[in-house]
Motif scaffolding. Structure first.
Motif, PDB file in Angstrom:
ATOM      1  N   TYR A 264       6.942  10.075   1.801  1.00 47.08           N
ATOM      2  CA  TYR A 264       7.281   8.851   1.079  1.00 47.08           C
ATOM      3  C   TYR A 264       8.013   7.895   2.027  1.00 47.08           C
ATOM      4  CZ  TYR A 264       9.540   6.019  -2.626  1.00 47.08           C
ATOM      5  OH  TYR A 264       9.975   5.003  -3.451  1.00 47.08           O
ATOM      6  N   GLY A 265       7.606   6.646   2.036  1.00 49.27           N
ATOM      7  CA  GLY A 265       8.255   5.652   2.881  1.00 49.27           C
ATOM      8  C   GLY A 265       7.740   5.612   4.306  1.00 49.27           C
ATOM      9  N   THR A 266       6.740   6.446   4.624  1.00 42.60           N
ATOM     10  CA  THR A 266       6.157   6.445   5.969  1.00 42.60           C
ATOM     11  C   THR A 266       4.658   6.201   5.866  1.00 42.60           C
ATOM     12  OG1 THR A 266       5.638   8.823   6.048  1.00 42.60           O
ATOM     13  CG2 THR A 266       7.879   8.151   6.672  1.00 42.60           C
ATOM     14  N   THR A 267       4.025   6.006   6.998  1.00 40.49           N
ATOM     15  CA  THR A 267       2.577   5.816   7.036  1.00 40.49           C
ATOM     16  C   THR A 267       1.979   6.632   8.176  1.00 40.49           C
ATOM     17  OG1 THR A 267       2.749   3.882   8.506  1.00 40.49           O
ATOM     18  CG2 THR A 267       2.740   3.454   6.127  1.00 40.49           C
ATOM     19  N   GLU A 268       0.683   6.819   8.123  1.00 34.59           N
ATOM     20  CA  GLU A 268      -0.080   7.402   9.216  1.00 34.59           C
ATOM     21  C   GLU A 268      -1.299   6.530   9.452  1.00 34.59           C
ATOM     22  OE1 GLU A 268      -1.195  11.475   8.700  1.00 34.59           O
ATOM     23  OE2 GLU A 268       0.881  12.217   8.686  1.00 34.59           O
ATOM     24  N   SER A 269      -1.793   6.549  10.666  1.00 33.90           N
ATOM     25  CA  SER A 269      -3.004   5.796  10.976  1.00 33.90           C
ATOM     26  C   SER A 269      -4.229   6.596  10.531  1.00 33.90           C
ATOM     27  CB  SER A 269      -3.096   5.513  12.471  1.00 33.90           C
ATOM     28  OG  SER A 269      -3.329   6.726  13.184  1.00 33.90           O
ATOM     29  N   TYR A 270      -5.349   5.906  10.420  1.00 34.60           N
ATOM     30  CA  TYR A 270      -6.592   6.589  10.075  1.00 34.60           C
ATOM     31  C   TYR A 270      -6.903   7.674  11.102  1.00 34.60           C
ATOM     32  CZ  TYR A 270      -7.400   2.847   6.684  1.00 34.60           C
ATOM     33  OH  TYR A 270      -7.282   1.972   5.622  1.00 34.60           O
ATOM     34  N   ALA A 271      -6.603   7.397  12.358  1.00 37.24           N
ATOM     35  CA  ALA A 271      -6.856   8.381  13.420  1.00 37.24           C
ATOM     36  C   ALA A 271      -5.970   9.613  13.244  1.00 37.24           C
ATOM     37  CB  ALA A 271      -6.625   7.746  14.791  1.00 37.24           C
ATOM     38  N   GLU A 272      -4.738   9.396  12.887  1.00 31.88           N
ATOM     39  CA  GLU A 272      -3.821  10.529  12.679  1.00 31.88           C
ATOM     40  C   GLU A 272      -4.270  11.388  11.490  1.00 31.88           C
ATOM     41  OE1 GLU A 272       0.480   8.893  14.283  1.00 31.88           O
ATOM     42  OE2 GLU A 272      -0.275   8.149  12.361  1.00 31.88           O
ATOM     43  N   VAL A 273      -4.752  10.743  10.456  1.00 34.68           N
ATOM     44  CA  VAL A 273      -5.232  11.489   9.300  1.00 34.68           C
ATOM     45  C   VAL A 273      -6.491  12.267   9.651  1.00 34.68           C
ATOM     46  CG1 VAL A 273      -6.147  11.291   6.952  1.00 34.68           C
ATOM     47  CG2 VAL A 273      -4.191   9.906   7.653  1.00 34.68           C
TER      48      VAL A 273
ATOM     49  N   VAL B  51      -2.772   3.470   7.221  1.00 36.87           N
ATOM     50  CA  VAL B  51      -2.916   2.108   7.742  1.00 36.87           C
ATOM     51  C   VAL B  51      -3.672   2.140   9.067  1.00 36.87           C
ATOM     52  CG1 VAL B  51      -0.791   1.339   6.615  1.00 36.87           C
ATOM     53  CG2 VAL B  51      -0.706   2.241   8.956  1.00 36.87           C
ATOM     54  N   ARG B  52      -3.981   0.972   9.572  1.00 36.57           N
ATOM     55  CA  ARG B  52      -4.661   0.883  10.864  1.00 36.57           C
ATOM     56  C   ARG B  52      -3.697   1.200  11.998  1.00 36.57           C
ATOM     57  NH1 ARG B  52      -7.655  -4.822   9.383  1.00 36.57           N
ATOM     58  NH2 ARG B  52      -9.431  -3.922   8.243  1.00 36.57           N
ATOM     59  N   SER B  53      -4.243   1.512  13.140  1.00 36.68           N
ATOM     60  CA  SER B  53      -3.418   1.884  14.299  1.00 36.68           C
ATOM     61  C   SER B  53      -2.475   0.776  14.721  1.00 36.68           C
ATOM     62  CB  SER B  53      -4.317   2.287  15.475  1.00 36.68           C
ATOM     63  OG  SER B  53      -5.082   3.429  15.150  1.00 36.68           O
ATOM     64  N   ASP B  54      -2.862  -0.485  14.463  1.00 34.85           N
ATOM     65  CA  ASP B  54      -1.996  -1.607  14.835  1.00 34.85           C
ATOM     66  C   ASP B  54      -0.943  -1.905  13.761  1.00 34.85           C
ATOM     67  OD1 ASP B  54      -3.451  -2.780  12.805  1.00 34.85           O
ATOM     68  OD2 ASP B  54      -4.369  -4.330  14.066  1.00 34.85           O
ATOM     69  N   GLY B  55      -0.923  -1.080  12.709  1.00 34.95           N
ATOM     70  CA  GLY B  55       0.066  -1.266  11.651  1.00 34.95           C
ATOM     71  C   GLY B  55      -0.388  -2.147  10.503  1.00 34.95           C
ATOM     72  N   SER B  56      -1.527  -2.818  10.640  1.00 31.53           N
ATOM     73  CA  SER B  56      -2.021  -3.651   9.544  1.00 31.53           C
ATOM     74  C   SER B  56      -2.523  -2.761   8.409  1.00 31.53           C
ATOM     75  CB  SER B  56      -3.129  -4.589  10.025  1.00 31.53           C
ATOM     76  OG  SER B  56      -4.210  -3.854  10.571  1.00 31.53           O
ATOM     77  N   TYR B  57      -2.569  -3.329   7.215  1.00 28.41           N
ATOM     78  CA  TYR B  57      -2.815  -2.515   6.040  1.00 28.41           C
ATOM     79  C   TYR B  57      -4.204  -1.880   5.980  1.00 28.41           C
ATOM     80  CZ  TYR B  57       1.524  -4.262   3.969  1.00 28.41           C
ATOM     81  OH  TYR B  57       2.837  -4.552   3.708  1.00 28.41           O
ATOM     82  N   GLY B  58      -5.210  -2.626   6.337  1.00 22.56           N
ATOM     83  CA  GLY B  58      -6.566  -2.131   6.118  1.00 22.56           C
ATOM     84  C   GLY B  58      -6.937  -2.307   4.652  1.00 22.56           C
ATOM     85  N   GLY B  59      -8.074  -1.741   4.263  1.00 18.10           N
ATOM     86  CA  GLY B  59      -8.538  -1.910   2.896  1.00 18.10           C
ATOM     87  C   GLY B  59      -7.798  -1.013   1.928  1.00 18.10           C
ATOM     88  N   TYR B  60      -7.996  -1.307   0.617  1.00 20.22           N
ATOM     89  CA  TYR B  60      -7.383  -0.476  -0.420  1.00 20.22           C
ATOM     90  C   TYR B  60      -8.139  -0.683  -1.711  1.00 20.22           C
ATOM     91  CZ  TYR B  60      -3.840   1.856  -3.235  1.00 20.22           C
ATOM     92  OH  TYR B  60      -3.189   2.722  -4.080  1.00 20.22           O
ATOM     93  N   LEU B  61      -8.364   0.410  -2.418  1.00 20.51           N
ATOM     94  CA  LEU B  61      -9.124   0.382  -3.659  1.00 20.51           C
ATOM     95  C   LEU B  61      -8.540  -0.584  -4.676  1.00 20.51           C
ATOM     96  CD1 LEU B  61     -11.470   1.719  -5.232  1.00 20.51           C
ATOM     97  CD2 LEU B  61      -9.862   3.480  -5.958  1.00 20.51           C
ATOM     98  N   GLY B  62      -7.213  -0.671  -4.729  1.00 17.64           N
ATOM     99  CA  GLY B  62      -6.565  -1.550  -5.694  1.00 17.64           C
ATOM    100  C   GLY B  62      -6.345  -2.961  -5.184  1.00 17.64           C
ATOM    101  N   GLY B  63      -6.798  -3.248  -3.956  1.00 20.20           N
ATOM    102  CA  GLY B  63      -6.598  -4.561  -3.370  1.00 20.20           C
ATOM    103  C   GLY B  63      -5.414  -4.582  -2.414  1.00 20.20           C
ATOM    104  N   THR B  64      -5.426  -5.517  -1.482  1.00 28.43           N
ATOM    105  CA  THR B  64      -4.384  -5.589  -0.462  1.00 28.43           C
ATOM    106  C   THR B  64      -2.991  -5.781  -1.056  1.00 28.43           C
ATOM    107  OG1 THR B  64      -5.964  -6.526   1.118  1.00 28.43           O
ATOM    108  CG2 THR B  64      -3.640  -6.772   1.639  1.00 28.43           C
ATOM    109  N   GLU B  65      -2.878  -6.617  -2.079  1.00 30.32           N
ATOM    110  CA  GLU B  65      -1.563  -6.871  -2.674  1.00 30.32           C
ATOM    111  C   GLU B  65      -0.997  -5.619  -3.329  1.00 30.32           C
ATOM    112  OE1 GLU B  65       0.621  -9.380  -2.432  1.00 30.32           O
ATOM    113  OE2 GLU B  65      -0.816 -10.009  -0.907  1.00 30.32           O
ATOM    114  N   ALA B  66      -1.848  -4.827  -3.933  1.00 30.23           N
ATOM    115  CA  ALA B  66      -1.381  -3.578  -4.536  1.00 30.23           C
ATOM    116  C   ALA B  66      -0.853  -2.636  -3.456  1.00 30.23           C
ATOM    117  CB  ALA B  66      -2.508  -2.910  -5.315  1.00 30.23           C
TER     118      ALA B  66
END
Length: 209
Positions: A142-151, A183-198
């Motif tokens: 919770y409160g952290t992220t991983e890149s698609y590559a890390e996943v 998220v993407r490797s550059d830290g940007s959000y990337g896509g999301y089923l509920g939309g970027t704002e969600a």
């Protein structure tokens, strides 16, 4: 209630319309009896309810094995239920009490007082590598992220970065199974089923806790 009961095939939209708001007492009593009878006769294969949240209304659907689907409004709740009726079981009923624990835990999460979910989950809508990805997602703190590559690496296929994106985009259990933390490797959000704002809302909520 069987959506495919012929020859009197019921209107799917009418059956699936939520029944717990503004009901006359007699109709509310009838609906409660239908739920009880469906459970007693084992014809209630999927129970559902809709809850409010900071990312819009969420559809929750569950089988006897656990939560099988969480859907955002933009997915079209009626269409989601119709797909469940055709792919899982036509025995669907609006039964909010069956999803009370899920609704309560989601409420606590959105208030910032819950950092993980403890709910039975039904992963039968996902298979193969996508399922491997979904099993890993709750391990992202919770409160952290991983890149698609890390996943991809954690799921056992380091080169399957695009497949991770597909697994997240088709996650049938968003929020509860936190694909928003990928998220993407550059830290940007990337896509999301509920939309970027969600996705932004969920990540901001977790970062603020």
């Amino acid at each position: 209630m069987n959506l495919d009961s012929a020859p009197e095939r019921a209107d799917v939209a009418a059956i699936l319309e939520p029944l717990d708001v503004g009901l006359e007492p007699a109709l509310a009593s009838l609906h409660a009896r239908l739920v009880r009878e469906a459970q007693t006769t084992h014809v209630l294969d999927i129970a559902y309810r809709v809850v409010d949240s900071p990312v819009g209304k969420l559809l929750l659907a569950a089988t006897e094995n656990g939560i099988i689907r969480v859907a955002f409004e933009l997915e079209n709740h009626q269409a989601v239920l119709e797909r469940l009726a055709s792919s899982v079981s036509p025995n669907i009923l609006h039964a909010p009490s069956q999803l009370e624990a899920a609704a309560q835990q989601l409420s606590e999460y959105f208030k910032g007082s819950r950092t993980s979910f403890h709910l039975p989950l039904d992963f039968s809508l996902s298979r193969g590598f996508r399922l491997n990805v979904l099993h890993h997602l709750p391990d992202i703190a919770y409160g952290t992220t991983e890149s698609y590559a890390e996943v991809a690496l954690a799921a056992g296929s380091p080169n399957a970065v695009r497949a991770v994106g597909t697994a997240c985009a088709t996650n049938p259990l968003p929020v509860i199974v936190p694909c928003h933390r990928v998220v993407r490797s550059d830290g940007s959000y990337g896509g999301y089923l509920g939309g970027t704002e969600a996705k932004r809302t969920l990540l901001t909520l977790e970062a603020a806790a």
